[in-house]
Design a protein around this motif. Sequence first.
Motif, PDB file in Angstrom:
ATOM      1  N   TYR A   2     -16.451  22.117   0.313  1.00 43.61           N
ATOM      2  CA  TYR A   2     -15.707  20.955  -0.183  1.00 43.61           C
ATOM      3  C   TYR A   2     -14.207  21.211  -0.084  1.00 43.61           C
ATOM      4  N   HIS A   3     -13.488  20.229   0.418  1.00 45.97           N
ATOM      5  CA  HIS A   3     -12.041  20.355   0.520  1.00 45.97           C
ATOM      6  C   HIS A   3     -11.309  19.334  -0.346  1.00 45.97           C
ATOM      7  N   HIS A   4     -11.643  18.064  -0.207  1.00 48.36           N
ATOM      8  CA  HIS A   4     -10.930  17.037  -0.964  1.00 48.36           C
ATOM      9  C   HIS A   4     -11.756  15.770  -1.082  1.00 48.36           C
ATOM     10  N   LEU A   5     -11.323  14.894  -1.981  1.00 46.06           N
ATOM     11  CA  LEU A   5     -11.843  13.538  -2.014  1.00 46.06           C
ATOM     12  C   LEU A   5     -10.682  12.622  -1.678  1.00 46.06           C
ATOM     13  N   CYS A   6     -10.989  11.437  -1.184  1.00 45.14           N
ATOM     14  CA  CYS A   6      -9.956  10.510  -0.737  1.00 45.14           C
ATOM     15  C   CYS A   6      -9.972   9.251  -1.592  1.00 45.14           C
ATOM     16  N   LEU A   7      -8.778   8.819  -1.982  1.00 41.97           N
ATOM     17  CA  LEU A   7      -8.602   7.553  -2.684  1.00 41.97           C
ATOM     18  C   LEU A   7      -7.687   6.670  -1.842  1.00 41.97           C
ATOM     19  N   ASP A   8      -8.158   5.480  -1.490  1.00 41.14           N
ATOM     20  CA  ASP A   8      -7.339   4.540  -0.738  1.00 41.14           C
ATOM     21  C   ASP A   8      -6.336   3.892  -1.687  1.00 41.14           C
ATOM     22  N   VAL A   9      -5.096   3.772  -1.238  1.00 38.44           N
ATOM     23  CA  VAL A   9      -4.036   3.124  -2.010  1.00 38.44           C
ATOM     24  C   VAL A   9      -3.311   2.120  -1.123  1.00 38.44           C
ATOM     25  N   ALA A  10      -2.700   1.113  -1.725  1.00 42.57           N
ATOM     26  CA  ALA A  10      -1.974   0.102  -0.963  1.00 42.57           C
ATOM     27  C   ALA A  10      -0.677   0.658  -0.387  1.00 42.57           C
ATOM     28  N   ASP A  11      -0.018   1.569  -1.114  1.00 44.62           N
ATOM     29  CA  ASP A  11       1.279   2.105  -0.697  1.00 44.62           C
ATOM     30  C   ASP A  11       1.386   3.559  -1.155  1.00 44.62           C
ATOM     31  N   VAL A  12       1.296   4.480  -0.215  1.00 48.82           N
ATOM     32  CA  VAL A  12       1.333   5.913  -0.532  1.00 48.82           C
ATOM     33  C   VAL A  12       2.640   6.289  -1.225  1.00 48.82           C
ATOM     34  N   ASP A  13       3.766   5.776  -0.737  1.00 52.88           N
ATOM     35  CA  ASP A  13       5.058   6.137  -1.324  1.00 52.88           C
ATOM     36  C   ASP A  13       5.170   5.706  -2.784  1.00 52.88           C
ATOM     37  N   LYS A  14       4.742   4.487  -3.091  1.00 51.29           N
ATOM     38  CA  LYS A  14       4.777   4.009  -4.481  1.00 51.29           C
ATOM     39  C   LYS A  14       3.827   4.816  -5.353  1.00 51.29           C
ATOM     40  N   ALA A  15       2.638   5.117  -4.823  1.00 51.46           N
ATOM     41  CA  ALA A  15       1.672   5.912  -5.581  1.00 51.46           C
ATOM     42  C   ALA A  15       2.256   7.293  -5.899  1.00 51.46           C
ATOM     43  N   LEU A  16       2.862   7.944  -4.891  1.00 53.90           N
ATOM     44  CA  LEU A  16       3.443   9.270  -5.115  1.00 53.90           C
ATOM     45  C   LEU A  16       4.596   9.218  -6.113  1.00 53.90           C
ATOM     46  N   ALA A  17       5.414   8.172  -6.040  1.00 53.51           N
ATOM     47  CA  ALA A  17       6.532   8.046  -6.985  1.00 53.51           C
ATOM     48  C   ALA A  17       6.007   7.982  -8.424  1.00 53.51           C
ATOM     49  N   THR A  18       4.960   7.194  -8.642  1.00 52.18           N
ATOM     50  CA  THR A  18       4.364   7.092  -9.977  1.00 52.18           C
ATOM     51  C   THR A  18       3.749   8.419 -10.398  1.00 52.18           C
ATOM     52  N   LEU A  19       3.030   9.058  -9.480  1.00 50.97           N
ATOM     53  CA  LEU A  19       2.380  10.327  -9.805  1.00 50.97           C
ATOM     54  C   LEU A  19       3.399  11.423 -10.110  1.00 50.97           C
ATOM     55  N   ARG A  20       4.499  11.432  -9.377  1.00 52.85           N
ATOM     56  CA  ARG A  20       5.561  12.413  -9.668  1.00 52.85           C
ATOM     57  C   ARG A  20       6.116  12.210 -11.081  1.00 52.85           C
ATOM     58  N   LYS A  21       6.334  10.940 -11.457  1.00 51.08           N
ATOM     59  CA  LYS A  21       6.827  10.643 -12.808  1.00 51.08           C
ATOM     60  C   LYS A  21       5.838  11.115 -13.867  1.00 51.08           C
ATOM     61  N   ARG A  22       4.561  11.146 -13.501  1.00 48.41           N
ATOM     62  CA  ARG A  22       3.519  11.579 -14.428  1.00 48.41           C
ATOM     63  C   ARG A  22       3.261  13.084 -14.344  1.00 48.41           C
TER      64      ARG A  22
END
Length: 184
Positions: A128-148
């Motif tokens: 097992y390496h990873h699971l994948c989650l589809d998102v509408a916008d990778v950059d916006k998702a990463l910005a939110t995740l970084r804040k968290r």
Amino acid sequence: MSLPQCLIAIVLAGTSLVTYAKGGHTSTATADKPGVTLPAKNHSSPFASMRGGHVGLRVADYKAAKQWYVEKLDFRVVKEWPFNGQHLAYIAPATDDRFFIELLGDGERPTPKPTFKDLNASAQVAGYHHLCLDVADVDKALATLRKRGVKVVAEPFLVPDIKRRLAFIEDPWGNVIELAEEVK
């Protein structure tokens, strides 16, 4: 009965598919993954009824893992239950009722996963390496995740063959999660 540390499976029910004919060959492409063309289904297989079930993720601290997925990724707790001295739960993304992760926690302490310096190093280990989650916008998702406070393992990059921009994050226990954005 002990459960393996990295038991991973995915709940996928009712994935929409588009069937089309090309040169006399019928093929199916997923509506969610237009860059991927699937071969024809084998309805004569003795396993024709087989479908994805769920991903089981063995965690040492059930409450902490459940809290992390709920607070960092906005997962919902679908169902919780005890089993064999452990706590288990199905969790699902904020608006997706087809994809579950099953958290298997507590009980006998599992062996920790190895840690890696980067995504390429993590790909050197079989299994097992990873699971994948589809998102509408990778950059916006990463910005939110970084804040968290979520650890980013790989910045966004384009994979033209599958028409996706990908990025990778990691949970506190070293489980790698891919974020995928469709590129039109």
